[in-house]
Design an enzyme around this catalytic site. Structure first.
Site, PDB file in Angstrom:
ATOM      1  N   ASP A 328       0.862  -1.171   0.000  1.00 55.41           N
ATOM      2  CA  ASP A 328       0.000   0.000   0.000  1.00 55.41           C
ATOM      3  C   ASP A 328       0.904   1.229   0.000  1.00 55.41           C
ATOM      4  O   ASP A 328       2.122   1.114   0.052  1.00 55.41           O
ATOM      5  CB  ASP A 328      -0.998  -0.001   1.161  1.00 55.41           C
ATOM      6  CG  ASP A 328      -0.324  -0.157   2.504  1.00 55.41           C
ATOM      7  OD1 ASP A 328       0.919  -0.165   2.525  1.00 55.41           O
ATOM      8  OD2 ASP A 328      -1.028  -0.251   3.515  1.00 55.41           O
TER       9      ASP A 328
HETATM   10  P1  ATP Z   1      -3.213   3.147   1.505  1.00 56.43           P
HETATM   11  O1  ATP Z   1      -4.261   2.196   1.085  1.00 56.43           O
HETATM   12  O2  ATP Z   1      -2.086   3.239   0.565  1.00 56.43           O
HETATM   13  O3  ATP Z   1      -2.783   3.025   2.928  1.00 56.43           O
HETATM   14  P2  ATP Z   1      -4.970   5.348   2.059  1.00 56.43           P
HETATM   15  O4  ATP Z   1      -4.640   5.706   3.451  1.00 56.43           O
HETATM   16  O5  ATP Z   1      -5.294   6.467   1.126  1.00 56.43           O
HETATM   17  O6  ATP Z   1      -3.821   4.592   1.336  1.00 56.43           O
HETATM   18  P3  ATP Z   1      -7.359   4.204   3.009  1.00 56.43           P
HETATM   19  O7  ATP Z   1      -6.950   4.272   4.413  1.00 56.43           O
HETATM   20  O8  ATP Z   1      -8.127   3.049   2.493  1.00 56.43           O
HETATM   21  O9  ATP Z   1      -6.137   4.314   2.065  1.00 56.43           O
HETATM   22  O10 ATP Z   1      -8.160   5.540   2.714  1.00 56.43           O
HETATM   23  C1  ATP Z   1      -8.884   5.694   1.527  1.00 56.43           C
HETATM   24  C2  ATP Z   1      -9.301   7.119   1.369  1.00 56.43           C
HETATM   25  O11 ATP Z   1     -10.166   7.501   2.429  1.00 56.43           O
HETATM   26  C3  ATP Z   1      -8.161   8.111   1.411  1.00 56.43           C
HETATM   27  O12 ATP Z   1      -7.590   8.293   0.162  1.00 56.43           O
HETATM   28  C4  ATP Z   1      -8.835   9.365   1.908  1.00 56.43           C
HETATM   29  O13 ATP Z   1      -9.420  10.057   0.831  1.00 56.43           O
HETATM   30  C5  ATP Z   1      -9.934   8.831   2.807  1.00 56.43           C
HETATM   31  N1  ATP Z   1      -9.498   8.877   4.198  1.00 56.43           N
HETATM   32  C6  ATP Z   1      -8.395   8.348   4.733  1.00 56.43           C
HETATM   33  N2  ATP Z   1      -8.333   8.546   6.041  1.00 56.43           N
HETATM   34  C7  ATP Z   1      -9.431   9.243   6.374  1.00 56.43           C
HETATM   35  C8  ATP Z   1      -9.958   9.743   7.600  1.00 56.43           C
HETATM   36  N3  ATP Z   1      -9.328   9.586   8.745  1.00 56.43           N
HETATM   37  N4  ATP Z   1     -11.123  10.412   7.556  1.00 56.43           N
HETATM   38  C9  ATP Z   1     -11.766  10.573   6.397  1.00 56.43           C
HETATM   39  N5  ATP Z   1     -11.342  10.122   5.226  1.00 56.43           N
HETATM   40  C10 ATP Z   1     -10.188   9.467   5.198  1.00 56.43           C
END
Ligand code: ATP
Length: 886
Positions: A328
């Site tokens: 990721d």
């Molecule tokens: P990776 O999968 O590489 O760790 P990521 O952190 O972007 O990346 P997710 O944690 O699945 O992946 O988050 C997906 C999306 O959700 C993010 O791209 C962001 O737009 C949104 N997001 C992440 N964290 C938060 C949060 N704490 N509150 C609201 N939205 C969030």
């Protein structure tokens, strides 16, 4: 009141346990309780005693053979032999015992590194601490993916679902709530309680600890869960089976030899019996499995030192053959140090100064926006502040750190940079963030007014805003705004709000379907890790593909990917696109695409399956609770030690203590080293047995007197087992090991070339010593002098051959010659033992040896040099041939 917490009101629980539900316990009081009631741990399951472990090492075919030999020698009146053989059985069991406890020690150390953590409110602050230090009365904050650290009466539950199979056997997650239940409610139905050992499947909650350690429900059934399994690896199993085959073969030959020698060569039965026993002892590679487990354990330890914590021994082997790493992005490839740099609301544009979590900087409006005073900005900031699960604090040493999700944390820093006076909201209900739906929402109240705040992935918030017919929303414009930021690698989050009726007291996803008004976007910088760039390069050289599978937006992922060297910056597939693909299309996509964005846990699972179907050995990272399935499926499931949830750590085969992509690559490197050393060790040990076998079989066949007595052969085996056999376990990574493609997992350990080398070296040492024995006899050497020289020849040949085996085909005197200190240490030890055998009178009596003159040492040393030179020439030829055939 014990055990009736479910039937007690929250306030009563609070006062009965002398705690405070908002601020938690004071540290002093918590320490007192910890001291009084003990750590929150279950007693270790009873282990075998050390004596029993030692004695178990006598339960071995080899030892039986040796014990039989001891009996026979005693019957024949060779009491010295009997005592030597008995001593050898003890030494042998002792070596096995030491090796086993070394391997065990390595694994226990690692178990300690995997200790469970818990989020606890103490002194009004939220802290992450070791779960073992949680005490009764502590206020614990739970979120999706957490392992519940103790038995807890819930005081808050937001869409909280808990998987309780560890306790109840029921695998569907149970909905939790906070209302008081009847006294006679059975354990399975106590929905206002969560229990130690279960795990949070979704949602979040807060609760007061009612029982810890053995007093918990889990403690009562005493189902302590082992963190690290000491399993047999496929390789060890293969070797053990191989060893058994050899043993059977050798015993067969021994019987034939005995009959042949007795009937056709006229040897006396007693002497012959001793010789065939010596044959069995010399030719069976009894030490091999133990040495290989040492190599694996050393590998596990070294990996741990480089921040890769291995949870199952077989993974050490598998790592060496990894051909694709799916990682990721956030935190693994990037630093996970987020800073909001721009804010774009529906009424203004702002840039934000300052980096990191320190709230030092300003929100600067651009020229058109004018000044900071804007009701929309104010609402935007209130939204990201309230819709937030992190906390920001300053350490004792003045450093600003966050507890919780960095994405949330950077918004707290942003809010501290404003000059506006934001209204205080209290949260009434919330939908915690989940990467499944990619947003977070809260129902909050200020001055009697209730409002719903939502923040999350822009695509989600845009879709909500479009459904609001009262406020027009220009999606095309905002998509452009988002892309502009994402294309430069920024992470973009959007925020929205909705007025709620004053009587609303909970929210669900359906509340977001209509009436959400868009507030604006924030651009967040999360720079790539510098070391990840080099690690991706290293993977490319090592023939390992790197794929980024992220929850983030495609444009952000492509841009970050390009900076890291993953993908071409132009191509990315989204989870939605993957959903629409047939299995065949997905196979093609899995091979040719390197960036996958906005993926769901199901996408990850499908991608792993597809890659595996195509013959890949796949390492896959994950952090969220829903990633567990993909991690379990991957050949090497990798969990994040810092950001990962306990549930993913449980499902993973490896945990990264530093969440760093580079650590995976280091582990692969270590995996390759381990496998190479296993091969080198086999290549070294088997000729030792082969040569011993040849020596005895040939002398019986040829009717010659035995060149070495059984006791001398035992000595040779023992000293080699405790010294030079271990030398190769510590060999450094061979030059070029990360420049060749991954090992084919189906390839046989003993390739035709290996079989050739083993046979050739066996023959060289076996026949060489035999011939020398004969030659020296004709020169008048005899008795113990001859035997001592032959014994030294045998040992020297092995000592020199170990230096041949240190590199597979490279010249022995290469740049890494002096790197493996252990090889020299064991060589030195071997020499000391041999000198003792030759010059200490007591040893001379027991082993029938004689002190040698300096000149007589020339023969063994020449033998060693001879073997060394021939093998080096052979390696050179093989290397040239294999290069030519490529
Ligand atoms: P990776 O999968 O590489 O760790 P990521 O952190 O972007 O990346 P997710 O944690 O699945 O992946 O988050 C997906 C999306 O959700 C993010 O791209 C962001 O737009 C949104 N997001 C992440 N964290 C938060 C949060 N704490 N509150 C609201 N939205 C969030």
């Amino acid at each position: 009141m014990e055990n009736q917490w479910h039937a007690t009101t929250i306030d009563n629980v609070e006062s009965a346990l002398h705690t405070n539900q908002t601020t938690g316990l004071e540290t002093k009081e918590a320490n007192r309780r910890l001291h009084e009631n003990g750590r929150n741990e279950l007693p270790e399951r009873k282990k075998d005693s050390e004596l029993k472990k030692f004695i178990l090492h006598f339960n071995d075919v080899l030892i039986y053979v040796l014990l039989a030999a001891a009996l026979i020698t005693a019957l024949l009146g060779h009491y010295i032999d009997t005592s030597v053989i008995l001593l050898v059985t003890i030494i042998n069991a002792f070596i096995g015992y030491i090796q086993e406890s070394q391997a065990e020690k390595a694994l226990t150390g690692i178990k300690a590194m995997l200790s469970l953590s818990a989020n606890v409110r103490r002194n009004g602050e939220r802290l992450e601490m070791e779960a073992a230090e949680v005490v009764v009365g502590d206020v614990v904050v739970l979120s999706a993916g957490d392992k519940v650290p103790a038995d807890i009466r819930l005081i808050e539950a937001h869409n909280l679902r808990v998987e309780e199979s560890a306790l109840t056997g029921e695998s569907t997650a149970v909905d939790k709530q906070t209302d008081v239940l009847d006294t006679d409610t059975v354990l399975n139905d106590r929905t206002n309680m969560v229990f130690s050992g279960t795990s949070v499947a979704a949602g979040s909650g807060v609760g007061i600890v009612t029982a810890t350690g053995p007093a918990t429900e889990l403690g009562k059934i005493n189902e302590a869960m082992a963190a690290v399994e000491y399993t047999q690896t496929p390789l060890l199993r293969q070797i053990a089976a191989f060893g058994k085959t050899i043993a059977l073969f050798v015993v067969g030959i021994a019987v034939v030899m005995f009959l042949f020698g007795y009937l056709f060569r006229g040897f006396a039965a007693g002497e012959l019996l001793l010789s065939v026993i010596a044959l069995a002892v010399a030719a069976i590679p009894e030490g091999l499995p133990a040495i290989l487990s040492i190599i694996l354990a050393v590998g596990v330890k070294r990996m741990a030192r480089r921040n890769a914590i291995i949870r199952s021994l077989p993974s050490v082997e598998t790592l060496g053959s990894v051909s694709v790493i799916c990682s990721d992005k956030t935190g693994t490839l990037t630093k996970n140090e987020m800073t909001v740099t721009t804010v774009e609301t529906t009424t203004g544009s702002y840039s934000v100064t300052g980096t990191g979590y320190a709230p030092e900087g300003e929100i600067v409006p651009n020229a058109e926006t004018g000044n900071e005073a804007s009701p929309v900005l104010e609402r935007f900031l209130a939204c990201v502040q309230t819709c937030n699960d992190a906390s920001l604090r300053q350490d004792d040493d003045g450093q600003w750190t966050i507890d919780g999700d960095p994405t949330d944390g950077c918004f707290l820093t942003l809010v501290r940079k404003t000059t506006l006076d934001l209204p205080r909201y209290t949260v009434v209900s919330k939908i915690p963030f989940d990467s499944e739906y990619k947003y977070m929402a809260v129902l909050a109240e200020t001055n009697g007014k209730r409002v719903l705040f939502v923040k999350g992935a822009p695509d989600q918030i845009f879709a909500m805003a479009e459904q609001n017919s009262d406020v027009p929303f220009d999606r095309v414009h905002w998509e452009k705004q988002m892309s502009a930021r994402a294309n430069s690698g920024e992470r973009v989050l959007a925020a929205g709000y909705k007025e709620m009726p004053a009587q609303a007291d909970s929210i669900g996803h359906h509340d977001l379907a209509k009436g959400v008004t868009f507030l604006g976007l924030a651009g967040i910088v999360d720079p790539p890790r510098e070391e990840a760039i080099a690690a991706v390069q290293a993977c490319k050289k090592a023939g390992i593909q790197v794929k980024m599978i992220t929850g983030d937006h495609g444009d952000t992922a492509k841009a970050i990917g390009k900076q890291l060297g993953i993908g071409d910056g132009a191509k990315a597939l989204t989870g939605k696109e993957l959903d629409q693909m047939s299995d065949e299309e997905l196979d093609e996509a899995a091979t040719n695409t390197h960036i996958f964005a906005r993926t769901s846990p199901e996408n990850k699972l499908r991608l792993v399956k597809s890659l595996q179907k195509q013959g890949h050995i796949c390492a896959m990272t994950g952090d969220g609770v829903n990633d567990a399935a993909a991690l379990k499926r991957a050949d090497i499931g990798v969990a994040m030690g810092i950001k990962g949830t306990e549930v993913t750590k449980d499902a993973a085969k490896m945990v990264l203590a530093d969440d760093n992509f580079q650590t995976i690559v280091h582990a692969v490197e270590e995996g390759r080293r381990v496998y190479d050393n296993v091969k080198k060790t086999i290549l070294f040990i088997l000729p030792t047995n082969g040569a011993g076998g040849i020596l005895i079989v040939a002398s019986i066949f040829l009717g010659m007197s035995m060149p070495l007595t059984p006791v001398q052969i035992l000595w040779v085996n023992m000293v080699v087992a405790i010294t030079v056999s271990l030398g190769l376990a510590f060999e450094q990574l061979e030059r070029g090991a990360m420049q060749r493609p991954p090992r084919d997992p189906k390839a046989k350990l003993l390739s035709p070339y290996y079989l050739f080398r083993i046979t050739a070296v066996s023959a060289m040492i076996g026949i060489g010593t035999l011939w020398m024995n004969h030659f020296m006899q004709t020169r008048g050497y005899e008795g113990s002098t001859l035997q001592t020289i032959i014994l030294q020849m045998f040992v020297m040949a092995q000592l020199f051959y170990m230096f041949n085996c240190r590199s597979e085909l490279d010249f022995a005197f290469n740049r890494s010659f002096f790197q493996n200190k252990v090889a020299f240490a064991v060589a030195f030890l071997l020499l000391l033992l041999q000198l003792a055998l030759t010059y200490i009178p007591f040893m001379n009596t027991v082993f029938q040896t004689t002190p040698l003159t300096v000149g007589q040492w020339a023969i063994p040393i020449l033998m060693g040099l001879f073997v060394f030179t021939v093998v080096e020439i052979e390696k050179r030829i093989t290397k040239t041939l294999s290069q030519n055939s490529r």
